[in-house]
Design a protein around this motif. Sequence first.
Motif, mmCIF file in Angstrom:
data_model
loop_
_atom_site.group_PDB
_atom_site.id
_atom_site.type_symbol
_atom_site.label_atom_id
_atom_site.label_comp_id
_atom_site.label_asym_id
_atom_site.label_seq_id
_atom_site.Cartn_x
_atom_site.Cartn_y
_atom_site.Cartn_z
ATOM 1 N N GLY A 134 0.782 -1.229 0.000
ATOM 2 C CA GLY A 134 0.000 0.000 0.000
ATOM 3 C C GLY A 134 0.808 1.270 0.000
ATOM 4 N N LYS A 135 2.114 1.182 0.070
ATOM 5 C CA LYS A 135 2.985 2.355 0.035
ATOM 6 C C LYS A 135 3.830 2.320 -1.234
ATOM 7 C CE LYS A 135 2.292 4.551 4.011
ATOM 8 N NZ LYS A 135 1.963 5.992 4.113
ATOM 9 N N THR A 136 4.187 3.503 -1.732
ATOM 10 C CA THR A 136 5.061 3.592 -2.897
ATOM 11 C C THR A 136 6.256 4.461 -2.557
ATOM 12 O OG1 THR A 136 4.014 5.595 -3.787
ATOM 13 C CG2 THR A 136 3.038 3.461 -4.409
ATOM 14 N N LEU A 137 7.270 4.404 -3.403
ATOM 15 C CA LEU A 137 8.434 5.262 -3.206
ATOM 16 C C LEU A 137 8.013 6.726 -3.252
ATOM 17 C CD1 LEU A 137 11.474 5.683 -2.871
ATOM 18 C CD2 LEU A 137 11.694 5.517 -5.373
ATOM 19 N N ARG A 138 7.072 7.057 -4.132
ATOM 20 C CA ARG A 138 6.622 8.456 -4.208
ATOM 21 C C ARG A 138 6.019 8.903 -2.884
ATOM 22 N NH1 ARG A 138 3.114 10.355 -9.284
ATOM 23 N NH2 ARG A 138 5.171 9.952 -10.214
ATOM 24 N N ASP A 139 5.224 8.045 -2.258
ATOM 25 C CA ASP A 139 4.660 8.378 -0.941
ATOM 26 C C ASP A 139 5.772 8.656 0.065
ATOM 27 O OD1 ASP A 139 2.060 7.948 -1.896
ATOM 28 O OD2 ASP A 139 2.133 5.817 -1.370
ATOM 29 N N ASN A 140 6.775 7.796 0.053
ATOM 30 C CA ASN A 140 7.880 7.955 0.999
ATOM 31 C C ASN A 140 8.661 9.240 0.747
ATOM 32 O OD1 ASN A 140 7.153 5.550 2.162
ATOM 33 N ND2 ASN A 140 8.781 4.339 1.212
ATOM 34 N N LEU A 141 8.857 9.590 -0.511
ATOM 35 C CA LEU A 141 9.604 10.809 -0.824
ATOM 36 C C LEU A 141 8.822 12.060 -0.407
ATOM 37 C CD1 LEU A 141 11.165 9.927 -4.306
ATOM 38 C CD2 LEU A 141 12.289 9.959 -2.076
ATOM 39 N N ARG A 142 7.514 12.004 -0.536
ATOM 40 C CA ARG A 142 6.718 13.138 -0.052
ATOM 41 C C ARG A 142 6.904 13.312 1.452
ATOM 42 N NH1 ARG A 142 2.124 11.050 -3.349
ATOM 43 N NH2 ARG A 142 2.049 12.261 -5.296
ATOM 44 N N ARG A 143 6.870 12.219 2.186
ATOM 45 C CA ARG A 143 7.088 12.287 3.631
ATOM 46 C C ARG A 143 8.501 12.785 3.936
ATOM 47 N NH1 ARG A 143 6.067 13.673 8.525
ATOM 48 N NH2 ARG A 143 6.899 12.293 10.133
#
Length: 610
Positions: free
Chosen positions: A400-409
Amino acid sequence: MRAFVGLLGLCIGAAAWAAPGYSVWGSFKYAPGFKHLDYVNPDAPKGGELRMIAGSRISTFDKYNPFTLRGNAPSLLPNMLFEGLLTEPMDEIGVGYGLLAEDVEVAPDLMSATFRIRAEARFHNGDAVRAADVKHSFETLISPQAHPSYAALFADVAGCDVIDERTVRFRFKKRDRQLPLVVGGIPVFSPKWGMEGGKPKPFDQVVMDTPIGTGPYKIGPVRFGKDVTYVRDPDYWGAKLPIRRGMNNFDRITVKIYKDNTAQLEALKAGEFDLMQFFSAGAWSRRLTGTRITSGELAKTVFQHKLPDGFYSYVPNLRLPKYQDRRVRMALELAMDYEWMNVHLFRGSYVRVKGVFGNTDCEANGMPTPAELALMEPHRASLPPEAFGTMAVPPRTDQGKTLRDNLRRAQVLLAEAGWTVRDGALRNAAGEPYVIEFLDSSEASGVTTTAAWKRALAKLGIDFQVRIVDFALWQQRLEANTFDMVSISFPGTNFPGADYVDLFGSKAADVPGTGNYAGIKSPVIDALLVKLTSADTRDDYLSACRALDRVIAHGHYLIPAWTQRGRRIAHSEWLLARPEVVPPYPPESIPYMTWFMTTWWARQPPKTTK
């Protein structure tokens, strides 16, 4: 009163006992009078040669003294030439059986340990081992002339006293059930090592002098830059001990040296040596091919074990201001897409490192227990709130998580820490760009394994630069604390103790050559290390371990990499034989190779020695 911990089913009490071994928590697998260890062939033939590589990155050596800071000693030399008062078996944890010592007494208050040396123990020059030799070894190793890691390891030892010719006592500064094992493992060497004109040289000037230890091997033929051969001592004093029966079977063990991984692999396929541990999934699965494999001469075996995962990590140098904010370190971690790397680079053969005690009883999981919370609560103001919740785990790019999500955080965390993108780069308030110099010595692998991370960091405005240097320079900069970021494979342990004071203690942070490479300075970690080393019960010990695991993980001092639960070994089926039992706890990291060196044997060995 003497403490005989567990060997005859007795606990510390009113009686006085001496024991041929020591167990931290009072239990032993092998009863008095045992004949041999379960994982050896007691009738293994002697003779023949083992040709191997050590598995380390040391490409040469320039000294025979493994206990000083400067220079490199031949790989595995300490394991071959030196012994301690106790030896730890490969199928028990927290247990040491007498080797140079025939018995050990631990005081009921745990403030001292007394060892009785075997009358038959001998150095390579034929001299008997005496209590004064043990005292000399200890005092030499804690001196400024030895590697500083020994002073850190023995920091809680108050002193060493010669009671009589064969009896030596170590006094401790505090109660710590592991200290008898720590001092029991001190490598003992002769005071005559390094003598010149009847006078001893300063220990840091003992360089090429032939070591005088007690081990089963001596240094044999040497070709600098190419190989070193250890020759079995036919007069080895301990050959008939039950703890040594079926061991040290090769007449000669040659450890070969190659300049790079490619040359090493091609030499194995060409038959230049017969045993090699593989750390690269790509080399193991794709490049280990050829006639030696197809003919069955060279076998590929993954040996399973119960060793700790260790904590192979990317280590930022916290002495540099750019790494001191926890939120910045969290952002760097969020940019690593391990799930993609494991599929595309590692063929799914690794698991992610989660903490410093993975695959051991010390590992923290889920929510903290009341006992763990009790240890952490006094430090609540100094800890992030998350430390009191679920155990930290590395961010994922699946489920349910993507690298893009992590980079936003990561962008949010960096902005909170004062780093924003301006003029195409991540900058602080002073306009300085965020640049990481990753120092590596493993040829192209450092570039390959960090390529995806580098691309993700670039999206955050971070310039990640890989600098490849030779291992000698890499080691020099590491030990001098003059690096930006490195990757280190910490082996881990089932019994963390004083060694973890060296790895994470504040006092070690500014001492070159110690194990606290990251430069961590945390009063909370220091306090938990005291609890860890002074625990009176196993439950208290495990609570301290797990609390420490949580604090380190939630501090994000290290960027977790990956580990492999098993050892990939290529070995000659035609020339080498091994016992049926694989020990569950072989020595960790590079000394894992000592399992092969000590318990395997040559098939149909020639008649070479008595």
